[in-house]
Design a protein around this motif. Structure first.
Motif, PDB file in Angstrom:
ATOM      1  N   CYS A  56     -68.831  36.644   4.627  1.00 38.08           N
ATOM      2  CA  CYS A  56     -68.074  36.622   5.787  1.00 38.08           C
ATOM      3  C   CYS A  56     -67.188  35.547   6.137  1.00 38.08           C
ATOM      4  O   CYS A  56     -66.249  35.388   6.253  1.00 38.08           O
ATOM      5  N   ALA A  57     -67.967  34.367   6.037  1.00 38.98           N
ATOM      6  CA  ALA A  57     -67.628  33.106   6.417  1.00 38.98           C
ATOM      7  C   ALA A  57     -66.552  32.473   5.421  1.00 38.98           C
ATOM      8  O   ALA A  57     -65.597  31.964   5.702  1.00 38.98           O
ATOM      9  N   GLU A  58     -66.810  32.539   4.020  1.00 40.92           N
ATOM     10  CA  GLU A  58     -66.082  32.192   2.944  1.00 40.92           C
ATOM     11  C   GLU A  58     -64.654  32.883   3.164  1.00 40.92           C
ATOM     12  O   GLU A  58     -63.661  32.523   2.422  1.00 40.92           O
ATOM     13  N   HIS A  59     -64.683  34.359   3.333  1.00 38.81           N
ATOM     14  CA  HIS A  59     -63.641  35.006   3.517  1.00 38.81           C
ATOM     15  C   HIS A  59     -62.374  34.353   4.347  1.00 38.81           C
ATOM     16  O   HIS A  59     -61.164  34.793   4.329  1.00 38.81           O
ATOM     17  N   VAL A  60     -62.934  33.666   5.413  1.00 37.58           N
ATOM     18  CA  VAL A  60     -62.128  32.910   6.374  1.00 37.58           C
ATOM     19  C   VAL A  60     -61.941  31.544   6.286  1.00 37.58           C
ATOM     20  O   VAL A  60     -61.389  30.962   6.963  1.00 37.58           O
ATOM     21  N   LEU A  61     -62.509  30.914   5.423  1.00 38.31           N
ATOM     22  CA  LEU A  61     -62.642  29.765   5.202  1.00 38.31           C
ATOM     23  C   LEU A  61     -61.379  28.978   5.041  1.00 38.31           C
ATOM     24  O   LEU A  61     -61.046  27.560   5.706  1.00 38.31           O
ATOM     25  N   GLY A  62     -60.428  29.410   4.477  1.00 44.97           N
ATOM     26  CA  GLY A  62     -58.895  29.084   4.501  1.00 44.97           C
ATOM     27  C   GLY A  62     -58.345  28.710   5.958  1.00 44.97           C
ATOM     28  O   GLY A  62     -57.566  27.801   5.732  1.00 44.97           O
ATOM     29  N   ALA A 112     -55.727  43.305  13.228  1.00 45.17           N
ATOM     30  CA  ALA A 112     -56.222  42.372  11.938  1.00 45.17           C
ATOM     31  C   ALA A 112     -57.746  42.301  12.316  1.00 45.17           C
ATOM     32  O   ALA A 112     -58.441  42.283  10.998  1.00 45.17           O
ATOM     33  N   GLY A 113     -58.417  42.058  13.405  1.00 38.87           N
ATOM     34  CA  GLY A 113     -59.890  42.113  13.539  1.00 38.87           C
ATOM     35  C   GLY A 113     -60.678  43.225  13.180  1.00 38.87           C
ATOM     36  O   GLY A 113     -61.509  43.123  12.365  1.00 38.87           O
ATOM     37  N   ARG A 114     -59.922  44.526  13.201  1.00 41.67           N
ATOM     38  CA  ARG A 114     -60.656  45.744  12.785  1.00 41.67           C
ATOM     39  C   ARG A 114     -60.617  45.858  11.328  1.00 41.67           C
ATOM     40  O   ARG A 114     -61.279  46.061  10.663  1.00 41.67           O
ATOM     41  N   VAL A 115     -59.480  45.373  10.657  1.00 44.96           N
ATOM     42  CA  VAL A 115     -59.390  45.258   9.090  1.00 44.96           C
ATOM     43  C   VAL A 115     -60.384  44.089   8.581  1.00 44.96           C
ATOM     44  O   VAL A 115     -61.437  44.508   7.698  1.00 44.96           O
ATOM     45  N   GLU A 116     -60.842  43.091   9.301  1.00 46.88           N
ATOM     46  CA  GLU A 116     -61.627  42.229   8.920  1.00 46.88           C
ATOM     47  C   GLU A 116     -63.001  42.845   8.903  1.00 46.88           C
ATOM     48  O   GLU A 116     -63.955  42.769   8.230  1.00 46.88           O
ATOM     49  N   CYS A 117     -63.189  43.416  10.149  1.00 50.20           N
ATOM     50  CA  CYS A 117     -64.526  43.945  10.355  1.00 50.20           C
ATOM     51  C   CYS A 117     -64.763  45.071   9.379  1.00 50.20           C
ATOM     52  O   CYS A 117     -66.156  45.080   8.616  1.00 50.20           O
ATOM     53  N   GLN A 118     -63.986  45.852   8.936  1.00 47.71           N
ATOM     54  CA  GLN A 118     -64.287  46.884   8.002  1.00 47.71           C
ATOM     55  C   GLN A 118     -64.455  46.378   6.501  1.00 47.71           C
ATOM     56  O   GLN A 118     -65.271  46.707   5.889  1.00 47.71           O
ATOM     57  N   TRP A 119     -63.724  45.221   6.071  1.00 46.12           N
ATOM     58  CA  TRP A 119     -63.872  44.513   4.998  1.00 46.12           C
ATOM     59  C   TRP A 119     -65.643  43.908   4.816  1.00 46.12           C
ATOM     60  O   TRP A 119     -65.960  44.110   3.936  1.00 46.12           O
ATOM     61  N   GLN A 120     -65.696  43.309   6.087  1.00 47.16           N
ATOM     62  CA  GLN A 120     -67.159  42.808   6.215  1.00 47.16           C
ATOM     63  C   GLN A 120     -68.196  44.006   5.825  1.00 47.16           C
ATOM     64  O   GLN A 120     -68.893  43.797   4.958  1.00 47.16           O
ATOM     65  N   ARG A 121     -68.077  45.201   6.336  1.00 51.45           N
ATOM     66  CA  ARG A 121     -69.143  46.331   6.237  1.00 51.45           C
ATOM     67  C   ARG A 121     -69.038  46.704   5.005  1.00 51.45           C
ATOM     68  O   ARG A 121     -69.806  47.079   4.292  1.00 51.45           O
ATOM     69  N   ASP A 122     -67.594  46.670   3.922  1.00 50.43           N
ATOM     70  CA  ASP A 122     -67.508  47.080   2.626  1.00 50.43           C
ATOM     71  C   ASP A 122     -68.152  46.324   1.808  1.00 50.43           C
ATOM     72  O   ASP A 122     -68.743  46.350   0.731  1.00 50.43           O
TER      73      ASP A 122
END
Length: 171
Positions: free
Chosen positions: A35-41, A134-144
């Motif tokens: 989760c953290a690495e996904h937004v590290l950029g 955008a937050g909902r998309v990120e939340c769903q990515w995390q759940r995936d």
């Protein structure tokens, strides 16, 4: 504050009186690191010379492999959070996400902190008016990304702590 006042025994290791197995603790740490690495950029684009958040994520993974101690990993997480302190917006939240991922080795319930800060980072980085989506998309990515072994545990934790996690898990 992202931790509950009363600790959930499902996030306390068996040897400390809870029900969390080492295997599931490791999966929580790896998920938080992802989760953290996904937004590290979002941090590195603002602070490209500061390695502390990336190091915290690396330490979380190294802890799972048995290459570093919990104390080393916790310290790396603290240093990543230190990198966040003078920043604002997406970069700050991304560094906090990395820090939270680092401290999962010490307190497993920080797994939700890594995820929540990552969602906050994405929301902050989104164009005006698009943050919630955008937050909902990120939340769903995390759940995936959730391993099946911890999926029900994390989803229940999101439900229980959504209010103290800025309601970012409404996805």
């Amino acid at each position: 504050m992202i931790l509950p006042k009363v600790r959930d025994p499902r996030f306390i290791t068996i040897r400390r009186g809870g029900t969390l197995t080492d295997a599931d603790h490791h999966l929580l740490a790896l998920w938080a690191a992802s989760c953290a690495e996904h937004v590290l950029g979002l941090f590195e684009s603002v602070q490209p010379q500061d390695p502390r958040p990336r190091q915290a994520i690396g330490h979380a993974r190294a802890w799972v492999r048995g290459e570093v101690t919990m104390m080393q990993t916790r310290a790396a997480g603290g240093h990543a959070m230190g990198a966040a302190r003078d920043l604002r917006g997406a970069a700050r939240h991304a560094a906090y996400a990395a820090g939270q991922a680092g401290v999962v080795a010490h307190v497993a319930a920080h797994e939700l902190g890594a995820a929540a800060y990552a969602v906050k980072a994405v929301r902050s980085a989104a164009p005006e008016g698009e943050g919630e989506a955008a937050g909902r998309v990120e939340c769903q990515w995390q759940r995936d990304q959730l391993p099946e072994e911890i999926r029900a545990l994390v989803l229940d934790d999101q439900r229980l702590r959504n209010d103290i996690c800025w309601s970012v898990f409404d996805c």
